[in-house]
Structure formats: C-alpha cells, structure tokens
Design an enzyme around this catalytic site. Structure first.
Site, PDB file in Angstrom:
ATOM      1  N   GLU A 168       0.860  -1.190   0.000  1.00  3.77           N
ATOM      2  CA  GLU A 168       0.000   0.000   0.000  1.00  3.77           C
ATOM      3  C   GLU A 168       0.894   1.236   0.000  1.00  3.77           C
ATOM      4  OE1 GLU A 168      -1.856  -0.366   3.795  1.00  3.77           O
ATOM      5  OE2 GLU A 168      -2.792  -2.273   3.310  1.00  3.77           O
ATOM      6  N   LYS A 196       2.452   4.538   1.252  1.00  2.00           N
ATOM      7  CA  LYS A 196       2.537   5.086   2.603  1.00  2.00           C
ATOM      8  C   LYS A 196       2.139   6.556   2.559  1.00  2.00           C
ATOM      9  CE  LYS A 196       5.483   5.130   6.667  1.00  2.00           C
ATOM     10  NZ  LYS A 196       5.384   6.517   7.074  1.00  2.00           N
ATOM     11  N   ASP A 204       1.358  10.308   3.657  1.00  2.00           N
ATOM     12  CA  ASP A 204       1.973  11.245   4.591  1.00  2.00           C
ATOM     13  C   ASP A 204       0.887  12.060   5.287  1.00  2.00           C
ATOM     14  OD1 ASP A 204       4.068  12.332   5.882  1.00  2.00           O
ATOM     15  OD2 ASP A 204       4.889  13.423   4.171  1.00  2.00           O
ATOM     16  N   TYR A 227      -6.666   1.284   6.586  1.00  2.00           N
ATOM     17  CA  TYR A 227      -5.646   0.292   6.234  1.00  2.00           C
ATOM     18  C   TYR A 227      -5.255  -0.704   7.318  1.00  2.00           C
ATOM     19  CZ  TYR A 227      -2.622   3.858   8.368  1.00  2.00           C
ATOM     20  OH  TYR A 227      -2.074   4.756   9.203  1.00  2.00           O
ATOM     21  N   LYS A 267      10.950   3.279   2.137  1.00  2.00           N
ATOM     22  CA  LYS A 267      10.854   4.732   2.028  1.00  2.00           C
ATOM     23  C   LYS A 267      11.491   5.238   0.739  1.00  2.00           C
ATOM     24  CE  LYS A 267       9.907   7.357   5.225  1.00  2.00           C
ATOM     25  NZ  LYS A 267      10.073   7.496   6.657  1.00  2.00           N
ATOM     26  N   CYS A 304      19.969  48.855  -0.125  1.00  2.21           N
ATOM     27  CA  CYS A 304      18.659  48.214  -0.137  1.00  2.21           C
ATOM     28  C   CYS A 304      18.072  48.294  -1.549  1.00  2.21           C
ATOM     29  CB  CYS A 304      17.742  48.912   0.857  1.00  2.21           C
ATOM     30  SG  CYS A 304      16.034  48.398   0.734  1.00  2.21           S
ATOM     31  N   CYS A 318      14.781  50.887  -1.283  1.00  2.00           N
ATOM     32  CA  CYS A 318      14.872  52.320  -0.984  1.00  2.00           C
ATOM     33  C   CYS A 318      16.254  52.899  -1.237  1.00  2.00           C
ATOM     34  CB  CYS A 318      14.443  52.591   0.459  1.00  2.00           C
ATOM     35  SG  CYS A 318      15.639  51.998   1.658  1.00  2.00           S
ATOM     36  N   CYS A 363      18.701  46.580   5.723  1.00  2.57           N
ATOM     37  CA  CYS A 363      18.513  47.918   5.176  1.00  2.57           C
ATOM     38  C   CYS A 363      18.437  48.884   6.338  1.00  2.57           C
ATOM     39  CB  CYS A 363      17.208  47.942   4.376  1.00  2.57           C
ATOM     40  SG  CYS A 363      16.532  49.591   4.156  1.00  2.57           S
ATOM     41  N   CYS A 393      11.840  53.255   3.995  1.00  2.00           N
ATOM     42  CA  CYS A 393      11.860  52.129   3.067  1.00  2.00           C
ATOM     43  C   CYS A 393      10.443  51.578   2.898  1.00  2.00           C
ATOM     44  CB  CYS A 393      12.810  51.056   3.590  1.00  2.00           C
ATOM     45  SG  CYS A 393      12.852  49.600   2.530  1.00  2.00           S
TER      46      CYS A 393
END
Ligand code: IVH
Length: 690
Positions: free
Chosen positions: A121, A123, A125, A232, A320, A414, A417, A432, A438
């Site tokens: 089956e 798996k 998550d 399951y 896995k 920045c 600005c 900044c 800004c």
C-alpha cells in the site's frame, strides 16, 4: 512547590493566574510557532496542577481558565483515550537489499520454506487515526498520540466525509479500524491561499495542515477543512473478520471505507521491488503526498505469530522513497526586504514540478549559504522537496554553468529604498538601514500590524494591505484607522462591494481599543515579539508610562535605561532596540499619531484581586543571593503573582531587595541608595509563607 491542599484561597487564586499565563505562553509557542518550550510531560504537569487547584478552589476559577479555553487546541484539552491495542510505527528500509533482509528475518523467525505473500500500500503522509464502532455505530475516534494513549477527537472526525457514521452490512459488535487522515496537495494549496488572505497561519506541508485541522477544539473548523481518509489496519475486534489482510481490506470497502486503490497483492518478495519502482514513478502525479510503500505480510495468522519488536511489527515494513528532487534553471537571485529591514535572498526558478507541486521559488537563507553552495544566476540547480512546499537547493550542476555566470555579490544598498545595507559583525543577516523611509519595511510592518496576534483585523490580510498601500489608501499605521472614513471608495474597488467594505469598517472599529501588550507587539519593533511585549506591558502598566520611560531611557546610564535593561527577560540587547526606536523622531510621531486614534487598555490577563490587595502590588523587587525555601524562579513567579515587578539590578526605582545568603554587590548598592532590604524570613512573611 506547595501542594494544592496546602494553598490558602488567596494563594490558589494567584497560582491559577500564574498557571493560566504560563500555559497560554506554552500553547502559543507550541501551536502557533511550532516551537515547544518544555517537554509534553512538563506541560501536562502544569495542566494537572491547574485542574487540581480548580477542583479544590472552584470559587477561584478564572474566566480565561486554561481548562476551558477555545481557539488554539492544547493537546491536553482533548480527553485522553488509551488504545486497547497499541498504535505502532513501522521500521524502514531504503533499498532492495534492506527489503530482502527484512524478508529473510521474517522467514527465519517462522522457519518458512518460501517467501510469504504481501499486500503493498502507498505510505500516505498524514496522521493515523483509530475509529471505534460499537454495534456498527461510530462511538470514538482517537489520534495515535504516543502510541499508547491518543486524544479524543470524536466530534471532529464525525465531520469527515470519508468516515462512515455507521458500518454497512455485517460487522462485529465491537471493532476498531485504523487509517490515515490526510489532505490532498490541491486542497492544501487552496487552504494556504485562504489562510494567507485572512492573515492566518500558513502550513508548511499537507501533513501539518491535516494535523492542525483535525486537532481543533471547534469541530466546525475541522468540518470546513477538506480532510480525507484511507483505511488500512485493524485494532481490537470482538470477532475475527478475515484471514488475510487482503480480505480485510475488502471488508473495509464493504463497510463503506475508502481503501487506497493502488493497493496490491504481491506474490513474493521479488515482486516487491517492481511495485515500489512503479509507485515511485507515479508519486508526483498522485493527488496526495506519499513517502514510500508499506509491505504487510498478507496471512493474519503469520502476522500474529511474528508479533512485534519494540514499537514496530515484524510482519510489516515501510520502503521509504528519497525526498523528491528536480532540476531547473535559477534565473535570478532576488532580495526581499522584511519588516525589520532584513534582506533575504530568494531564488527565482524556471517553473518546475517537484513531486506534483509547481515550484518557481526557493529560499537561499542568507549570503553565507549562497557562498557555501556557490549558487549563481544562470546556474542549473538540483531542488529537493521533503514534504514541504518550499524546496531547498541541494546543489549546482557545475557542468551546466554558463561561462558568463558571476559569483553572487551581496548588495551594498537596499534594493527597494537605496539606503545603505549593513551586516553587523557576527551576524549572518544584512539589513537595510532605511527604516520607515523604506517602502518595503513600511508594507511589511503594516501587514504585521493587522495580523492575528497584533490588531487582528478580520478581512484585512497581506493582499489587501499591499493593494491599499499601492493605491495610496494607507501609507502609515494610523491610516488603517482612517479606512472606515473611506468605506464607499473601498466598496467600489475590485473584489470588494458594500457588504465587505462595511464588514471591514466594523472590524477596524472593533479594534480601536487594544490591550497594551498587543499594541506594543503590533508596533513591530525588532525583538519585541509577543513575550517581550507582555513583559514590557506588565512592567510599565500603561502606554503613557511606557512612553515616558522610553524617552528617558534614551539617555545612556539613566535610571530608566538601567531599569529597562534589568527587567527580567528583557536585557541590554532588547533595551537597545527600544531605545533605537525612540531615537528616531519619525517613529515617535507615528507612534503618537496611532495612539491618538486608539484606547490602549491595561495589559490583557490583568492582575487578580489577590494581587491588587497584596503589599507587593506595584512594587519593584530584586532578589539577590541564595534563598533556602524556594528557588529564584519560584520566588520571582510568586512576587509577580502578587503584582510585583522583578528586576535583575538595583536602582532608585527598586522598592525592596531580598537578600539571601552570599548576597554581594546588590545588597551593598541597596544600602547606598537607602533601599529597604528584606531577609528571606521577611520575604516569606510578605509572600504568605512565613
Ligand atoms: S500500517 C503496525 N499502512 O505510517 C502498522 N501505516 O510509520 C501500523 N502510514 O503511524 C501502520 N500509510 O501513520 C500503515 N498504508 C499504511 C500507511 C501507514 C501511512 C503511516 C501511519 C503509521 C506510520 C508508521
């Protein structure tokens, strides 16, 4: 710690106050920040103490008692359910060789001549759930918890479409069915979009979203979230229902459950690898996240004989998959500017599908990280998504690097600005220096200001703030509270209308009155998160007092500066952030303009009557030296519960200094300043312990 029976009614009240605020703080860290501050056991002990005191002193139960709190769902708010059969986990294998070893172990254990049959089956998550049916009717649903004891989430699970309320057809009188609750990738992305619009929590991945949606105290919230279930496994049953797992899955379907349609009978161990390879290739096209394939020996009598080792069955294993990867081109490294001016590099990618989620951006964390991986614009990069939506850049494919690719050069200014961008020595983040000039910082601060733990303005999320700012409806904090005067204009905007504009005005009006702690948090000053905002609010008590003290604290060496830095939990670095904020006249103007439009009330979770009657109420107290009867943290909590402020250093503002053994310079300073010192005995008498 005093046992609940030994508490006086006053002490019980004070203790309940203390517990309520501590538990709220822990809940916040756990549920909102996903960053628990204590172990589950310590948390449970606090709740137990709270319940015990409430039982003994019903008159002292607080209105905001942690036992009755609705909203974020503390785990202990759900009743505990002990699983009749423990809910176990699975051991993992990662390749065909490890899978062969798993098979060999099972065969040796049973002395089997040939490979047993398996059921494979995907798996899923998500999170596992146990469903109990009595006489065919769903009576209980529990999360896995620690495997032995889970949480009672019956009311929530009843809202899931995939969970039959009654079993169809013949079933044992008592049967427990197990499965995985999950959220599809599409539903998850849609939920996050809605959450973002409402300024609420964004989930990192579908599993978190499913868990968060299920563990809600208000079942109607769960009902509004698109959760699904694949069944399951079996728990306890009053009669056997099948001889093989495959037949059991068939019974589950008859009863009305959904069994994963990709499940298959696998004739022997050699066929397992082919199934795994096939599912791995289909993985990204599946509508839900999976992280492997579960193989279960089909014959239930063999399962019983094999039993368990530790917390995992010998008859099943999870093969896995590795994290999902994809290769794409990094087109541009963009720099985002945050609320406090932090510059964060973000990779803009040629759109690529990573495990079924379309990805166009990846975080690059900071400039050191870019240098370490030597990521450059134009590079072909390998991305990885491990359940989460935002992928990481794993590495650069050097063979594909264009000749023109240049190493990333950190910005000196920045990008929004143009102010200088500096990286202080010892820090990884560049910032900044433009502050309120800004635009990026202005918008981020506005978004922070209306967010849930701050002003919590319903219907005003990130998207609306960005648009309102762009169109000149809000340029600073105070403009938020002017929006109701522009209701008609808002109503005419795309996506609005009279009703939603009206609702917005009402939501804003409802927030004109705000407790001081929320107000301080809303200002978005660096390092002033909810906890520090609360500490400040408790210490200063009112906006006016706080403002006056902060202005005075700008003077280095002033009493006010010292007092600020010695509030327990604040310290000199945070003090400096506050002083820096007040050093900028425009900040003070903005602050005053905003405050002028509001009623700022005393901090939320105010003092109990026990505290306001106490001789320590409103006093500032310093503990020094070693106390015999209680630890320093306990003494501090006790003093705070009685309305006192506890600071670390002695100043003119100090009312009492409690001197334990070996108290040195602080006792001396107290004597110099003529401040009253208390022996431990005197303190205990004041604290009601003498
Ligand atoms: S069977 C004793 N089947 O994986 C065996 N588990 O790592 C119990 N899971 O806690 C689990 N899909 O939450 C089983 N098809 C599947 C599964 C599955 C996902 C989860 C489940 C379990 C965890 C164990």
């Amino acid at each position: 710690m005093t046992s609940p029976e030994a508490l006086s009614p006053e002490e019980a009240r004070a203790e309940l106050e203390r517990l309520a605020s501590r538990i709220a703080e822990l809940d916040e860290a756990y549920y909102r920040d996903d960053a628990p501050l204590v172990t589950d056991a310590e948390y449970d002990a606090l709740r137990q103490r709270n319940a015990e005191i409430e039982r003994l002193f019903p008159d002292a139960i607080l209105k905001n008692s942690p036992a009755s709190r609705v909203g974020t769902a503390p785990s202990s708010a759900f009743a505990k359910i002990r699983h009749r059969v423990p809910m176990l986990s699975l051991d993992n294998v990662f390749d065909a060789e490890e899978f062969a070893e798993f098979c060999a172990r099972a065969r040796r254990f049973l002395n089997l001549p040939a490979s047993p049959r398996f059921v494979a089956e995907p798996k899923i998550d998500g999170l596992s759930i146990s469903l109990t049916y009595e006489n065919g009717i769903l009576t209980r649903a529990a999360t896995r918890g620690d495997g032995m004891e889970g949480e009672d989430v019956t009311a929530n699970v009843r809202t899931l479409r995939d969970v039959p309320q009654t079993l169809h057809g013949e079933a044992p009188g008592f049967i427990e069915i197990r499965g995985e609750v999950f959220m599809s990738k599409a539903a998850f992305l849609e939920l996050n979009e809605t959450q973002a619009r409402l300024g609420q929590k964004i989930f990192a991945n579908p599993r978190n979203a499913a868990a968060g949606s299920l563990r809600q105290l208000d079942a109607s919230v769960t009902a509004s979230r698109p959760l699904a279930l694949f069944a399951y496994a079996q728990g306890e049953s009053s009669a056997p229902v099948a001889e093989t797992h495959w037949d059991y899955l068939a019974r589950l379907k008859e009863w009305g459950f959904i069994v994963n349609p990709l499940s298959e009978l696998i004739e022997d161990e050699n066929a397992a690898a082919a199934f795994t390879t096939r599912i791995a290739t289909e993985r990204s096209t599946l509508p839900y996240d999976i992280d492997g394939v579960v193989f279960k020996i089909d014959d239930l009598s063999l399962q019983r004989r094999l039993g368990f080792v530790g917390r995992a069955p010998r008859w099943a294993t999870a093969w896995k998959f590795p994290a999902e990867q994809a290769t794409t081109v990094l087109e541009k490294i963009d720099i985002q500017v945050g609320r406090t001016g932090a510059l964060t590099p973000v990779a803009h990618l040629q759109a690529v599908n990573v495990g079924g989620v379309l990805v166009t951006r990846a975080t690059l964390h900071n400039e050191d990280e870019i240098a370490r991986k030597d990521v450059r614009e134009g590079d072909t990069v390998i991305l990885q998504r491990a359940g989460d939506v935002i992928p990481q850049i794993v590495s650069v494919v050097l063979e594909k690097r264009p000749d023109s690719a240049q190493p990333f050069a950190p910005l000196e200014h920045c990008p929004v600005c143009g102010s200088l961008a500096v990286r202080p020595p010892g820090e990884v983040v560049r910032r900044c220096t433009g502050g309120l000039t800004c635009e990026a910082q202005v918008v981020e601060r506005l978004i922070h200001m209306v967010s849930r733990p701050a002003f919590d303005i319903d219907g005003l999320g990130e998207k609306s703030i960005i648009e309102f700012h762009r169109d000149g409806l809000v340029s600073g904090p105070a403009d938020i509270f002017r929006l109701p005067t522009r209701e008609e204009e808002i109503a005419r905007r795309d996506g609005w209308g009279a009703l939603s504009a009206r609702n917005l005005s009402q939501a804003i009006e409802a927030r004109r009155s705000i407790p001081l702690d929320r107000f301080l948090y809303a200002l978005g000053i660096r390092r002033i998160g909810e906890t520090n905002a609360r500490l400040l609010a408790r210490h200063y008590g009112s906006f006016t007092e706080w403002r006056t003290q902060m202005l005075a604290a700008r003077q280095i060496g002033s009493d006010e500066r010292l007092a600020l830095g010695s509030i327990t939990g604040i310290g000199p670095t945070i003090a400096e952030e506050l002083v820096d904020f007040f050093a900028e006249p425009r900040n003070i103007d903005t602050l005053d303009e905003l405050a002028g439009m509001l009623t700022i009330t005393s901090p939320s979770g105010g003092l109990s009557s026990a505290a306001s009657d106490s001789p320590l109420n409103g006093k500032t107290i310093v503990f020094t030296g070693t106390l015999q009867a209680m630890t320093r943290p306990e003494a501090k909590a006790r003093a705070e519960a009685m309305g006192a402020k506890v600071t670390d250093s002695v100043s003119k503002k100090t009312d009492f200094v409690v001197t334990g053994t070996d108290s040195g310079s602080k006792a001396k300073k107290a004597a110099e300043l003529g401040i009253r010192t208390l022996s431990e005995e005197e303190w205990l008498a004041l604290a009601g312990e003498g």
